[in-house]
Motif scaffolding. Structure first.
Motif, PDB file in Angstrom:
ATOM      1  N   ALA A  91       8.503   6.942 -13.343  1.00 29.77           N
ATOM      2  CA  ALA A  91       8.602   6.388 -14.692  1.00 29.77           C
ATOM      3  C   ALA A  91       7.211   6.405 -15.317  1.00 29.77           C
ATOM      4  CB  ALA A  91       9.136   4.958 -14.636  1.00 29.77           C
ATOM      5  N   PRO A  92       7.107   6.580 -16.648  1.00 28.49           N
ATOM      6  CA  PRO A  92       5.792   6.615 -17.304  1.00 28.49           C
ATOM      7  C   PRO A  92       5.001   5.333 -17.029  1.00 28.49           C
ATOM      8  CG  PRO A  92       7.530   7.310 -18.809  1.00 28.49           C
ATOM      9  CD  PRO A  92       8.211   6.771 -17.593  1.00 28.49           C
ATOM     10  N   PRO A  93       3.789   5.426 -16.513  1.00 27.04           N
ATOM     11  CA  PRO A  93       3.012   4.222 -16.147  1.00 27.04           C
ATOM     12  C   PRO A  93       2.799   3.259 -17.306  1.00 27.04           C
ATOM     13  CG  PRO A  93       2.014   6.190 -15.219  1.00 27.04           C
ATOM     14  CD  PRO A  93       3.088   6.667 -16.141  1.00 27.04           C
ATOM     15  N   ALA A  94       2.504   3.784 -18.496  1.00 30.68           N
ATOM     16  CA  ALA A  94       2.210   2.898 -19.632  1.00 30.68           C
ATOM     17  C   ALA A  94       3.377   1.975 -19.938  1.00 30.68           C
ATOM     18  CB  ALA A  94       1.851   3.717 -20.860  1.00 30.68           C
ATOM     19  N   VAL A  95       4.591   2.519 -19.845  1.00 24.09           N
ATOM     20  CA  VAL A  95       5.781   1.730 -20.156  1.00 24.09           C
ATOM     21  C   VAL A  95       6.170   0.850 -18.974  1.00 24.09           C
ATOM     22  CG1 VAL A  95       8.224   1.832 -20.761  1.00 24.09           C
ATOM     23  CG2 VAL A  95       6.620   3.446 -21.778  1.00 24.09           C
ATOM     24  N   ALA A 151      10.357   4.151 -10.569  1.00 27.05           N
ATOM     25  CA  ALA A 151      10.831   5.473 -10.160  1.00 27.05           C
ATOM     26  C   ALA A 151      12.352   5.503 -10.269  1.00 27.05           C
ATOM     27  CB  ALA A 151      10.398   5.793  -8.729  1.00 27.05           C
ATOM     28  N   ALA A 152      12.896   6.708 -10.345  1.00 26.54           N
ATOM     29  CA  ALA A 152      14.348   6.849 -10.447  1.00 26.54           C
ATOM     30  C   ALA A 152      14.755   8.180  -9.826  1.00 26.54           C
ATOM     31  CB  ALA A 152      14.798   6.797 -11.909  1.00 26.54           C
ATOM     32  N   GLN A 153      16.015   8.238  -9.377  1.00 29.52           N
ATOM     33  CA  GLN A 153      16.533   9.479  -8.831  1.00 29.52           C
ATOM     34  C   GLN A 153      16.906  10.414  -9.969  1.00 29.52           C
ATOM     35  OE1 GLN A 153      19.156   9.142  -5.305  1.00 29.52           O
ATOM     36  NE2 GLN A 153      19.051   6.924  -5.641  1.00 29.52           N
ATOM     37  N   SER A 154      16.574  11.656  -9.800  1.00 26.59           N
ATOM     38  CA  SER A 154      16.844  12.649 -10.839  1.00 26.59           C
ATOM     39  C   SER A 154      18.345  12.801 -11.069  1.00 26.59           C
ATOM     40  CB  SER A 154      16.236  13.991 -10.434  1.00 26.59           C
ATOM     41  OG  SER A 154      16.625  15.008 -11.339  1.00 26.59           O
ATOM     42  N   SER A 155      18.743  12.849 -12.332  1.00 25.71           N
ATOM     43  CA  SER A 155      20.161  13.029 -12.660  1.00 25.71           C
ATOM     44  C   SER A 155      20.586  14.485 -12.551  1.00 25.71           C
ATOM     45  CB  SER A 155      20.426  12.522 -14.094  1.00 25.71           C
ATOM     46  OG  SER A 155      19.609  13.215 -15.017  1.00 25.71           O
ATOM     47  N   SER A 156      19.624  15.380 -12.526  1.00 23.18           N
ATOM     48  CA  SER A 156      19.951  16.803 -12.488  1.00 23.18           C
ATOM     49  C   SER A 156      19.906  17.401 -11.089  1.00 23.18           C
ATOM     50  CB  SER A 156      18.984  17.577 -13.392  1.00 23.18           C
ATOM     51  OG  SER A 156      17.654  17.408 -12.957  1.00 23.18           O
ATOM     52  N   GLU A 189       0.820  -1.218   0.000  1.00 17.40           N
ATOM     53  CA  GLU A 189       0.000   0.000   0.000  1.00 17.40           C
ATOM     54  C   GLU A 189       0.853   1.266   0.000  1.00 17.40           C
ATOM     55  OE1 GLU A 189      -3.550   2.041   2.715  1.00 17.40           O
ATOM     56  OE2 GLU A 189      -2.929  -0.037   3.062  1.00 17.40           O
ATOM     57  N   ARG A 190       1.933   1.269   0.791  1.00 20.91           N
ATOM     58  CA  ARG A 190       2.786   2.461   0.847  1.00 20.91           C
ATOM     59  C   ARG A 190       3.485   2.708  -0.487  1.00 20.91           C
ATOM     60  NH1 ARG A 190       5.828   1.991   6.769  1.00 20.91           N
ATOM     61  NH2 ARG A 190       3.976   2.388   8.051  1.00 20.91           N
ATOM     62  N   GLN A 191       3.975   1.643  -1.079  1.00 15.65           N
ATOM     63  CA  GLN A 191       4.688   1.791  -2.361  1.00 15.65           C
ATOM     64  C   GLN A 191       3.748   2.267  -3.463  1.00 15.65           C
ATOM     65  OE1 GLN A 191       6.047  -2.220  -2.509  1.00 15.65           O
ATOM     66  NE2 GLN A 191       7.494  -1.918  -0.842  1.00 15.65           N
ATOM     67  N   GLU A 192       2.542   1.735  -3.457  1.00 18.18           N
ATOM     68  CA  GLU A 192       1.570   2.181  -4.461  1.00 18.18           C
ATOM     69  C   GLU A 192       1.209   3.647  -4.249  1.00 18.18           C
ATOM     70  OE1 GLU A 192      -2.956   1.186  -6.097  1.00 18.18           O
ATOM     71  OE2 GLU A 192      -1.867  -0.294  -4.897  1.00 18.18           O
ATOM     72  N   SER A 193       1.011   4.048  -2.980  1.00 19.04           N
ATOM     73  CA  SER A 193       0.688   5.446  -2.681  1.00 19.04           C
ATOM     74  C   SER A 193       1.824   6.372  -3.114  1.00 19.04           C
ATOM     75  CB  SER A 193       0.413   5.618  -1.187  1.00 19.04           C
ATOM     76  OG  SER A 193      -0.710   4.862  -0.789  1.00 19.04           O
ATOM     77  N   ALA A 194       3.061   5.942  -2.863  1.00 21.12           N
ATOM     78  CA  ALA A 194       4.212   6.754  -3.247  1.00 21.12           C
ATOM     79  C   ALA A 194       4.272   6.904  -4.760  1.00 21.12           C
ATOM     80  CB  ALA A 194       5.495   6.121  -2.719  1.00 21.12           C
ATOM     81  N   LYS A 229      12.107   0.614  -3.337  1.00 19.18           N
ATOM     82  CA  LYS A 229      11.390  -0.528  -3.913  1.00 19.18           C
ATOM     83  C   LYS A 229      10.872  -0.184  -5.304  1.00 19.18           C
ATOM     84  CE  LYS A 229       9.143  -4.452  -4.105  1.00 19.18           C
ATOM     85  NZ  LYS A 229       9.835  -5.750  -4.253  1.00 19.18           N
ATOM     86  N   LEU A 230      10.346   1.031  -5.452  1.00 16.71           N
ATOM     87  CA  LEU A 230       9.866   1.462  -6.768  1.00 16.71           C
ATOM     88  C   LEU A 230      11.015   1.522  -7.776  1.00 16.71           C
ATOM     89  CD1 LEU A 230       7.400   4.324  -5.757  1.00 16.71           C
ATOM     90  CD2 LEU A 230       6.820   2.005  -6.472  1.00 16.71           C
ATOM     91  N   GLU A 231      12.184   1.904  -7.290  1.00 22.70           N
ATOM     92  CA  GLU A 231      13.362   1.953  -8.157  1.00 22.70           C
ATOM     93  C   GLU A 231      13.725   0.552  -8.647  1.00 22.70           C
ATOM     94  OE1 GLU A 231      17.672   4.217  -8.052  1.00 22.70           O
ATOM     95  OE2 GLU A 231      17.023   3.154  -6.252  1.00 22.70           O
TER      96      GLU A 231
END
Length: 330
Positions: A66-70, A53-58, A9-14, A46-48
């Motif tokens: 990350a885009p949900p569809a992909v 999800a990913a950490q911003s490079s900038s 539940e937490r990961q989905e909410s995040a 976990k999302l990573e």
């Protein structure tokens, strides 16, 4: 809703929050979710891992979705494949259990081979022990053995053993996929391609079969099945996939060419349409100015082409393949 792909539940909410705002710092996201920062960061990690999800490079410390569809599409495809593998393993194990309960010596009909070395060795034995034909389904993600063993196949085909192989389309994109495929076609093996095969499978002389019990990431294990009802089922599975595949051949310049499977001609389609409209064989023959035996022979041919045993099944197959439109019955 996303628990089916391994998110709590937490990961989905995040993830939902990240999708909504696009990017956020851990502290901002924790405040939005009303969670402690350590719990929020664990959810992001976990999302990573899941590619969501990913950490911003900038900007250090900033996370982006990350885009949900992909991202979700890839996870769903992976889980569907794992579920298919689990379902097949369940069917095989249930059949093994049923046979073992029926007769004390039934365990002699099934072997469980574990370990990459043992699985690869047994796979080689099956090919080298064949005297007539080897049938195989090849996936794009081999576990303990590659889809094609050139040395073993060369030795087997040199003894006159015929090969029929169905490969997943993904095999064509593997580093050595085209090279191994060209070598197989050069040995006069019959090879077909389909979008997906249900499992890796090899059958020798219709007397012995080998099918994996585990997927990627687990210790390799395989089920070796001797002559039995289970072997007949696996042979039937291969034949069904074989009928759906598109034949491959080598062109004059050595490239791999895909051929179209023969399908029903215009007369076949007219016969099908009239039968599905409720007409009898005799009425169809009169309507199309054909002999009754001609109509019946063509219907039998369509059933053989479709791999079905009843006319009801032929009707469903015709709809599925787009040979006729559903509106014909309206």
């Amino acid at each position: 809703m996303l628990g089916a792909i391994g998110l709590d539940e937490r990961q989905e909410s995040a993830y939902r929050a990240l999708v909504a705002i696009g990017a956020a710092e851990v502290a901002d996201l924790a405040h939005r979710l009303a969670l402690p920062e350590p719990d929020t960061e664990r959810a992001l990690r976990k999302l990573e891992q899941q590619g969501l999800a990913a950490q911003s490079s900038s900007r250090t410390g900033r996370w982006v979705a990350a885009p949900p569809a992909v991202a979700l599409g890839a996870l769903l495809t992976q889980h569907r494949h794992e579920l298919e593998q689990a379902e097949l393993a369940a069917v095989l194990l249930a059949e093994e259990y049923r046979m073992e309960a029926a007769e004390p010596a039934v365990h002699d009909l099934v072997e469980v081979v574990t370990g990459a070395g043992a699985v690869a060795h047994r796979f080689l034995q099956l090919q080298l022990g064949a005297t007539e034909e080897v049938c195989a389904l090849v996936t794009g993600k081999p576990v303990a053995v590659t889809g094609m063993d050139n040395e073993a196949e060369e030795r087997a085909t040199g003894r006159g053993v015929a090969y029929r192989v169905v490969i997943e389309r993904e095999v064509l994109s593997l580093p050595d996929g085209i090279t191994e495929l060209s070598a197989a076609l050069g040995r006069d093996e019959q090879v077909r391609v389909t979008e997906r095969v249900p499992t890796k499978l090899v059958i020798a002389d219709r007397a012995l079969a080998m099918v994996p019990l585990t997927g990627p990431g687990a210790e390799p294990a395989a089920l070796v099945v001797h002559a039995s009802g289970l072997l007949e089922s696996l042979t039937g599975l291969f034949e069904a996939v074989w009928r759906e595949g598109l034949p491959l051949r080598l062109s004059a310049d050595g490239s791999v060419v895909r051929e179209a499977l023969p399908g029903p001609d215009e007369t076949d389609l007219r016969i099908l349409s009239l039968l599905l409209a409720g007409m009898t064989d005799a009425s169809v023959a009169k309507q199309l100015d054909l002999g009754l035996r001609t109509v019946q022979r063509r219907v039998r041919g369509l059933m053989e082409l479709s791999g079905v045993t009843t006319r009801l099944q032929l009707g469903w197959h015709a709809y599925e393949k787009g040979w006729v439109a559903r509106g014909l019955r309206d």
